[in-house]
Scaffold this motif. Structure first.
Motif, short mmCIF file in Angstrom:
data_model
loop_
_atom_site.label_atom_id
_atom_site.label_comp_id
_atom_site.label_asym_id
_atom_site.label_seq_id
_atom_site.Cartn_x
_atom_site.Cartn_y
_atom_site.Cartn_z
N UNK A 45 -8.86 -2.39 -5.51
CA UNK A 45 -9.73 -1.93 -4.41
C UNK A 45 -9.21 -0.62 -3.83
N UNK A 46 -7.90 -0.49 -3.75
CA UNK A 46 -7.33 0.77 -3.26
C UNK A 46 -7.66 1.91 -4.22
N UNK A 47 -7.63 1.62 -5.52
CA UNK A 47 -7.98 2.63 -6.51
C UNK A 47 -9.44 3.07 -6.35
N UNK A 48 -10.34 2.09 -6.21
CA UNK A 48 -11.76 2.41 -6.04
C UNK A 48 -12.00 3.21 -4.77
N UNK A 49 -11.27 2.87 -3.71
CA UNK A 49 -11.38 3.59 -2.44
C UNK A 49 -11.03 5.06 -2.64
N UNK A 102 0.83 -1.21 0.00
CA UNK A 102 0.00 0.00 0.00
C UNK A 102 0.86 1.26 0.00
N UNK A 103 2.01 1.16 0.65
CA UNK A 103 2.91 2.31 0.71
C UNK A 103 3.49 2.69 -0.64
N UNK A 104 3.46 1.76 -1.60
CA UNK A 104 3.97 2.07 -2.95
C UNK A 104 2.95 2.85 -3.78
N UNK A 105 1.69 2.87 -3.34
CA UNK A 105 0.63 3.40 -4.20
C UNK A 105 0.53 4.92 -4.28
N UNK A 106 0.75 5.68 -3.18
CA UNK A 106 0.58 7.14 -3.28
C UNK A 106 1.34 7.79 -4.43
N UNK A 107 2.64 7.50 -4.65
CA UNK A 107 3.31 8.15 -5.78
C UNK A 107 2.78 7.70 -7.14
N UNK A 159 -3.21 11.13 -0.32
CA UNK A 159 -3.53 9.78 -0.77
C UNK A 159 -3.12 8.77 0.28
N UNK A 160 -1.96 8.99 0.87
CA UNK A 160 -1.48 8.09 1.93
C UNK A 160 -2.46 8.08 3.10
N UNK A 161 -2.98 9.26 3.44
CA UNK A 161 -3.94 9.36 4.54
C UNK A 161 -5.22 8.60 4.21
N UNK A 162 -5.72 8.77 3.00
CA UNK A 162 -6.96 8.08 2.58
C UNK A 162 -6.77 6.57 2.64
N UNK A 163 -5.67 6.09 2.09
CA UNK A 163 -5.43 4.64 2.08
C UNK A 163 -5.19 4.11 3.48
N UNK A 164 -4.57 4.94 4.32
CA UNK A 164 -4.29 4.51 5.69
C UNK A 164 -5.52 4.41 6.55
N UNK A 165 -6.60 5.11 6.16
CA UNK A 165 -7.83 5.06 6.94
C UNK A 165 -8.46 3.67 6.92
N UNK A 166 -8.24 2.95 5.82
CA UNK A 166 -8.85 1.62 5.70
C UNK A 166 -7.87 0.50 6.02
N UNK A 167 -6.59 0.84 6.16
CA UNK A 167 -5.59 -0.17 6.50
C UNK A 167 -4.40 0.51 7.16
N UNK A 168 -4.17 0.19 8.39
CA UNK A 168 -3.11 0.86 9.16
C UNK A 168 -1.72 0.39 8.78
N UNK A 169 -1.61 -0.79 8.16
CA UNK A 169 -0.30 -1.34 7.80
C UNK A 169 0.01 -1.02 6.34
N UNK A 170 0.71 0.09 6.09
CA UNK A 170 1.03 0.50 4.73
C UNK A 170 2.11 -0.38 4.11
N UNK A 171 2.74 -1.20 4.92
CA UNK A 171 3.77 -2.10 4.41
C UNK A 171 3.22 -3.45 3.99
N UNK A 172 1.91 -3.62 4.13
CA UNK A 172 1.29 -4.90 3.78
C UNK A 172 1.34 -5.14 2.28
N UNK A 173 1.78 -6.31 1.87
CA UNK A 173 1.85 -6.63 0.45
C UNK A 173 0.43 -6.88 -0.09
N UNK A 174 0.18 -6.37 -1.29
CA UNK A 174 -1.14 -6.53 -1.90
C UNK A 174 -0.99 -7.16 -3.28
N UNK A 175 -2.05 -7.85 -3.73
CA UNK A 175 -2.06 -8.39 -5.08
C UNK A 175 -2.79 -7.40 -5.98
N UNK A 176 -3.00 -7.79 -7.25
CA UNK A 176 -3.62 -6.87 -8.20
C UNK A 176 -5.04 -6.48 -7.78
N UNK A 177 -5.77 -7.41 -7.20
CA UNK A 177 -7.13 -7.08 -6.76
C UNK A 177 -7.09 -6.08 -5.61
#
Length: 642
Positions: free
Chosen positions: A86-90, A42-47, A64-82
């Motif tokens: 979901x982060x984009x839709x959020x 998730x931490x890779x997504x803001x830029x 953007x980091x703040x918005x994404x952090x509201x739904x997930x406190x662990x910005x270092x969590x690895x995510x897949x394409x889905x």
């Protein structure tokens, strides 16, 4: 050959929120991040998200980091394409809430890249535009006129035919309409072909389709601004005082030229304010009243300025404009509310119908001398459109003027080869000091040398001086280098080896030969290519159903050659090739453009054959030079034979 499946998402609801064009673009972004970092968090997504046009004016990276952090406190969590989707839709939901808009079903239906809000006035104007220009179209006349009060526009746009037709309204002849799928009922594959043809053709006429928004619709900006340059309207030199100002005029965006033209006439009739935009500065209608009085005094009336009611004045302005044969596609309310897109179109329409400029200007001869030869003009067009398709922040209006400060070149290099530009040593426009421009251009040349470009005795000063031959040579090496890199990165084909022009030539000949046909090309300047038959056979070998041979000629006359060449370009774009050549380039066998065409078809074919489920999606990589643009790894010297 296996059929094309597109990007598949396991969650049906998530899949339904995106078109295939959107999924391909976002998949490319996701894989770029994974390639650079080995994983995506998730931490890779803001830029990444902050550079998308859908969000760039709404949020900065921290927001953007703040918005994404509201739904997930662990910005270092690895995510897949889905998780990426979901982060984009959020973030999209927050953007819609922040703007007070709604998700646009129109843009969703037409497979543009991202969702935007569209107001009813603009919708009504688009409908009026369509009803006016396409009323006699053989395919669309059964569906017109469209009622702007319904969703008929959205339904009609779904199959892609409408947008293809509108591109030809904007720039006639861009799409060979024989390549458009126009059956009454189209299957998903045929609709996707129309959408792909539309988007690749839009890029080929200068539309920005990277994170496309309502302001970028092909039928609007391209058509109304088409003549706002010195080549089409040399009388524009009357707006400036000397040759140096003419050079500055060349580099202005069409919208800026339109404002300059408007203020030129307003000043002559004593209007004291400066119009700086197409929104707030035009709301009271006074500037329009003065402008029309200056351009058409025979239709002027004092009551237009005497009234204190802006809506009444706006109505009078529209009535006066109608006497100049300006079609009414906006309302007094649109003027009073300051609709920027509709006001821009209205001012442009006034300009086209009566610009009030003279052919007696002392600078007219200077403007006429600035016309390039045919080949240089075509190459300028090709490289300008290619650069604009990359999605860099600067839009190029005049290639040879706009690259002289070095900034555009640095943006392109950074887009194609992330990390190569030292931005701490770069000077951002506007740049007044000449040595600052030289510093930028020197860095451009140094990066080119690091990439093994042929730049003997070439220095930054040559770019600053506007040396057209050297600028074209540098950009050609850059474009060719990028193409070879994309092919090299197809490991299943290249096995990591460098790709050469000869490899592309041999691939094309072998592809045609294996399909049972006998046509071959000796080189990329083989004059027999002018009839177009080889490329139609190559396209058939790549995708058997895409060429209708009943429409193909033997290419024996000039007319037949042009017919084939036009068809080749549209068919190639239809299957997913992002190309910027013209029919004349095929007919005259322009070696550079023939190479780009062949390489693009080759890339499409090899990527369609697939490299496994984890590889970059077909269509996004086919047009990677224009949707994403970044390439990696070292490549061979990009010099090509002259």
């Amino acid at each position: 050959m296996s059929s094309y499946q597109g990007v598949i998402v396991s969650d049906p609801w998530l899949q339904s929120q995106f078109t295939q064009v959107e999924l391909r673009t976002l998949k490319s972004k996701f894989i770029n991040v994974r390639t650079q970092h080995g994983r995506v968090t998730l931490g890779d997504l803001p830029p990444v998200f902050s550079k998308l046009k859908a969000f760039t004016e709404m949020f900065n990276e921290d927001e953007i980091k703040t918005v994404l952090g509201e739904s997930n406190s662990d910005m270092g969590e690895e995510i897949d394409f889905e998780g990426f989707l979901r982060a984009y839709l959020n973030l999209q939901t927050h953007a819609i809430e922040k703007s007070g808009g709604t998700k646009s079903s129109f843009l969703k239906a037409t497979t543009t890249t991202f969702h935007h809000a569209i107001n009813e006035s603009e919708k009504a104007s688009y409908v009026a535009h369509i009803n006016n220009y396409l009323a006699e179209d053989k395919f669309l006349k059964d569906f017109l006129p469209i009622d702007p009060a319904t969703d008929a526009l959205f339904d009609l746009a779904k199959n892609g035919v409408l947008l293809c037709k509108l591109i030809n309204v904007a720039v006639p002849g861009t799409i060979d309409e024989r390549a458009i799928n126009t059956k009454k009922v189209l299957n998903p594959w045929e609709r996707n072909e129309n959408h792909t043809l539309c988007l690749n053709s839009a890029k080929a006429i200068g539309c920005t389709v990277v994170n496309i928004g309502t302001q970028d619709l092909a039928e609007g900006r391209i058509q109304v601004l088409a003549d706002l340059n010195l080549k089409k309207t040399p009388q524009l030199v009357e707006l400036v005082d000397d040759s140096q100002d003419v050079e500055e005029l060349l580099s202005l965006a069409p919208e800026k030229v339109l404002l300059k033209w408007m203020n030129f006439h307003l000043k002559k009739v004593g209007y004291e304010k400066q119009v700086t935009n197409f929104s707030t500065d035009l709301k009271d209608g006074e500037a329009y009243a003065y402008l029309l009085n200056a351009l058409a005094p025979e239709h002027s009336t004092p009551s237009t300025l005497d009234t204190s009611d802006p809506t009444e004045r706006a109505n009078m302005v529209l009535q006066q404009a109608e006497k100049l044969e300006c079609k009414r596609f906006l309302t007094p309310k649109d003027i009073v509310e300051g609709s920027p897109n509709l006001n821009l179109a209205f001012v442009a329409q006034i300009f086209h119908n009566r610009n009030g400029l003279s052919t007696e200007s002392k600078n007219m001869s200077y403007a006429e001398m600035m016309t390039d030869d045919v080949e240089t003009s075509r190459e300028e067009r090709c490289f300008r459109l290619w650069i604009n398709s990359l999605g860099i922040s600067t839009y190029v209006n005049n290639l040879f003027e706009d690259v002289r400060n070095g900034w555009v070149m640095l943006e392109v290099l950074d887009k194609l080869f992330p990390g190569t530009v030292n931005w701490k040593q770069a000077n951002k426009p506007p740049i007044k000091m000449p040595f600052k421009k030289v510093e930028n251009c020197n860095q451009v040349i140094n990066i080119g040398k690091d990439l093994n470009f042929s730049l003997v005795n070439v220095a930054g000063n040559d770019v600053v001086a506007g040396n057209k031959k050297l600028i074209v040579a540098f950009l050609w090496q850059l474009m060719r280098f990028s193409m070879l890199q994309l092919l090299k990165n197809l490991r299943s084909y290249s096995h990591g080896k460098e790709i050469t022009d000869a490899d592309i030539l041999n691939w094309a000949n072998n592809k045609v030969k294996k399909s049972g046909r006998t046509t071959q090309m000796e080189s990329f300047k083989d004059k027999s290519l002018s009839n177009g038959v080889f490329f139609l056979e190559l396209l058939t070998a790549v995708e058997p159903r895409v060429v209708d041979w009943n429409l193909v000629t033997k290419g024996e006359t000039d007319e037949d050659k042009k017919s084939n060449a036009t068809y080749i370009i549209s068919v190639a774009r239809k299957i997913g090739c992002s190309i910027f050549l013209l029919p004349e380039d095929v007919i005259e066998v322009n070696q550079k453009m023939i190479l780009t065409l062949t390489a693009s078809i080759m890339y499409f074919c090899l990527q369609q054959q697939g490299e496994g489920p984890d590889d970059i999606d077909l269509a996004s990589e086919v047009s990677r030079l224009s949707i994403d643009g970044s390439v990696s790894d070292a490549a061979p010297s990009p010099q090509a034979e002259d």
